[in-house]
Structures are given as structure tokens and as C-alpha cells.
Design a protein around this motif. Sequence first.
Motif, mmCIF file in Angstrom:
data_model
loop_
_atom_site.group_PDB
_atom_site.id
_atom_site.type_symbol
_atom_site.label_atom_id
_atom_site.label_comp_id
_atom_site.label_asym_id
_atom_site.label_seq_id
_atom_site.Cartn_x
_atom_site.Cartn_y
_atom_site.Cartn_z
ATOM 1 N N LEU A 1 26.805 46.756 20.521
ATOM 2 C CA LEU A 1 26.957 45.459 21.117
ATOM 3 C C LEU A 1 27.640 43.796 20.021
ATOM 4 N N SER A 2 27.097 44.253 18.931
ATOM 5 C CA SER A 2 27.342 43.107 18.334
ATOM 6 C C SER A 2 29.066 43.287 18.514
ATOM 7 N N GLN A 3 29.236 44.204 17.939
ATOM 8 C CA GLN A 3 31.381 44.414 19.235
ATOM 9 C C GLN A 3 31.398 44.073 19.830
ATOM 10 N N GLU A 4 31.184 44.053 21.148
ATOM 11 C CA GLU A 4 30.579 43.379 22.361
ATOM 12 C C GLU A 4 30.326 41.998 22.126
ATOM 13 N N CYS B 1 32.137 39.754 20.426
ATOM 14 C CA CYS B 1 33.127 38.891 19.975
ATOM 15 C C CYS B 1 34.242 39.460 21.150
ATOM 16 N N SER B 2 33.922 40.293 21.972
ATOM 17 C CA SER B 2 35.244 40.322 23.142
ATOM 18 C C SER B 2 35.256 39.572 23.476
ATOM 19 N N SER B 3 36.873 39.149 24.409
ATOM 20 C CA SER B 3 37.598 38.186 24.815
ATOM 21 C C SER B 3 36.872 37.695 26.577
ATOM 22 N N GLU B 4 36.428 39.077 26.639
ATOM 23 C CA GLU B 4 35.610 39.482 27.881
ATOM 24 C C GLU B 4 34.474 38.027 28.062
ATOM 25 N N LEU B 5 34.238 37.321 29.155
ATOM 26 C CA LEU B 5 32.935 36.652 28.768
ATOM 27 C C LEU B 5 32.164 37.246 29.217
ATOM 28 N N GLN C 1 30.400 39.999 26.816
ATOM 29 C CA GLN C 1 29.764 38.847 25.665
ATOM 30 C C GLN C 1 28.254 38.659 26.882
ATOM 31 N N GLN C 2 28.394 38.385 28.361
ATOM 32 C CA GLN C 2 27.027 38.584 29.026
ATOM 33 C C GLN C 2 25.524 39.165 28.632
ATOM 34 N N ARG C 3 26.563 39.895 29.244
ATOM 35 C CA ARG C 3 25.723 41.251 29.179
ATOM 36 C C ARG C 3 25.320 41.636 27.937
ATOM 37 N N ALA C 4 25.793 41.474 26.539
ATOM 38 C CA ALA C 4 25.207 41.747 25.148
ATOM 39 C C ALA C 4 24.129 41.328 25.077
ATOM 40 N N LEU C 5 24.298 40.133 25.820
ATOM 41 C CA LEU C 5 23.158 38.899 24.801
ATOM 42 C C LEU C 5 22.122 39.696 26.397
ATOM 43 N N MET C 6 22.584 40.088 27.170
ATOM 44 C CA MET C 6 21.172 40.352 27.895
ATOM 45 C C MET C 6 20.316 41.453 27.463
ATOM 46 N N GLN D 1 31.530 27.937 25.166
ATOM 47 C CA GLN D 1 31.903 26.360 25.944
ATOM 48 C C GLN D 1 30.948 27.628 27.698
ATOM 49 N N ASP D 2 30.301 28.487 27.531
ATOM 50 C CA ASP D 2 30.117 29.301 28.338
ATOM 51 C C ASP D 2 28.527 28.737 28.837
ATOM 52 N N SER D 3 27.746 28.231 29.013
ATOM 53 C CA SER D 3 26.021 27.766 29.245
ATOM 54 C C SER D 3 25.247 28.841 29.189
ATOM 55 N N THR D 4 25.975 30.031 30.206
ATOM 56 C CA THR D 4 24.448 31.194 30.131
ATOM 57 C C THR D 4 24.833 32.205 27.899
ATOM 58 N N VAL D 5 26.111 32.044 28.007
ATOM 59 C CA VAL D 5 26.278 32.516 26.453
ATOM 60 C C VAL D 5 25.657 31.577 25.769
#
Length: 339
Positions: A31-34, A36-40, A43-48, A79-83
Motif C-alpha cells: 500500500l505504501s508503494q501504491e 507513489c503510483s501515477s494512477e489516481l 492512490q485512492q484505493r490504497a488510502l482507503m 491536487q485531488d481533494s479525495t486524496v
Amino acid sequence: MAHARISANLPPNMDPTKAPLAFGRRALPKLSQELCSSELLTQQRALMALCELLHDPENVYQAMEIGLLDNLKTLLVHQDSTVRQKTTQILSIMATHNVGRQGLISNGVIPALTELLDDPVDTCRKHTHQILEIMAKLPEGAADILHAALIPSLLLRLKTESDEIQELILDTLSNCLRLEAVEALATGAVTVLKEKLTHPSVAIRSKAAWALLAFGTHPEGRSLVGGEAVPVLVSLLEDPDPEVQASAAGALMFATVTPQGRFSALGAGAIPPLLKLVAEESSRARLSTLKVLTILAELPEGRKTLLDHTATLERCLSDPCEAVKRAATTAIGVIRWKP
């Protein structure tokens, strides 16, 4: 003939509570690696997922070891508010654990939160202030907030934020001001807090008085509180909420240490409401109130007025609280003192 049977019992020596923890330990590096992903979406799924896993303090400990906080700090300005919302939520969860609080301090997270004070998303700002409020309870956390020069910004936002966030700000200020008050005094903090003493919210009135009490622990703060806020604090002694009364009495206890504060309290008619609070056995303000009366009794005018009310104070001599009994004994002695 033998039949195959599946037992409902767990195998011996298996602790079912270890399963989620093992999953968390395996999942955290990925999840920590995700993050740093370039795919939004990644990143959102990892944060969830992290929002769920980091309620466990052992997972928080491993998160520190793998450097998760560095990745989270980077996402604070995404820049993404959800992130941003989920990142601040994760940090607020981590701050509820001791290991998480220490990690936030050692990784310099508090200064990194500065830009989020102006975030356009209410939830981001709320999470940010929740983190600051929790961190300010630690001396080193309060010191970090002071070193980041956040006090003027927090005072400014008391004028614009929602009531819920204002409560968090006032709690943060109270803990920080016990360490250092110079910067806050230079930015007109007493005036700002004085305005909050008349706020419609009970919690905000009480917390504003508590913040002024924190000011009163510093000599320079005492002078300003005694000069500006005493009349309003006196009026709060008759507030319908007991918590507000107690906070106001506590702030007056420090403000009246200065001559200006004493004269201001007498001029504002502090003695009658103070005596009323002393007479109420259920009052949370009794100890602070007795100390304020003792200070006011050092003035001839105060002593003259209180001489007719020593019976009220004598009732406190049988109070179950030893501190109240001692304070009542001192007050009576000062009132009855003769040169």
C-alpha cells in the motif's frame, strides 16, 4: 464406514486475532508503494485501505518503520481533494496512537500541515485541526506548532471557521499558550478570545475562557487579560452552563493577580456572583472562586464587602474536597485580617 467431518473449532494454538494483523503487515509495504503510483485510482484505493488498517497500533508501528509518513506528507498537497481528505484522515487516525504521535513529530508532519489550513475542502481542514489539537496535548507537539509559527494563523481562523473547527482551534491554542504566549499576545490574541466569550455556543465560550486562563499563566498575559477581558469574564460567572462558569472563574483567578485585574473585577461587580457560586455545592468553580475572593479581599473595599458574607465561606470548611477546605480557610483568614 468412516465419514469426513469438518470441525467448527479452530486448529489448536491458533489465535484468531492475529489474522487481521498478519494481513495488515503483509499489505502495508504494498500500500505504501501504491501511494507513489501515477494512477489516481490506485492512490485512492490504497488510502482507503490504510484508513482501516491504521486503527491498529501495531500496524501504525510498522507504517513508521517502512517510511509511510514520507509518502503521506507528499500527498498533503495533492491536487485531488479525495486524496487530501483521506491523507489527513489517516494522519488523524495515526495521531490517536502514541507511536503515531511520536512519528508525526519526528517526521516533521506539523509544519507540512500549514498549507491545509486554507484548503477549500471543509473535511481536509477539519482533519488538519483534529491532528493539531491532538498533537498540542504533547509538550513537544505544542512546541512544534509554536515553532511552525501557526498561532497567528489559528487566531485568524477563529473568525472564519465553523463552530466545530473553532472548538478544535481553541483547544490547540490553550495547550500551546501554556508553553509560550509572546507571539500570540503580539497578534492581538486577547482581543480575539474576548470576542469569543460572548459566542452563542456554550463550548466556544468555555474554551475561550480556558484559553484566556492559559494566557494568565504568563505575567505578560495576565496584564492584558486583566485589562481587557475581566468584565466579560465576570459576566460569565452567571452563565447558565456550569462549565462556562468554571472556565471563567479559572481565568479570573489569574487575571486578578494584577492590581488592574482586581480593580476591574470589583468594578464589574464580581463579588455577588462569586459568592453565589461558592454557595452552590454542586458548582465546579468553587475552588477557583474561593481563590478569586481571597485576592479581592486583599483590597479594602473587597474586604469590607466580604466581611458580611463569611458565613457563606464557612460552609466550605466542611466540604469533602480538601483543596476547597484549605482555600476557604485562607479566604476567611484574609477577610478577617486586621492590621
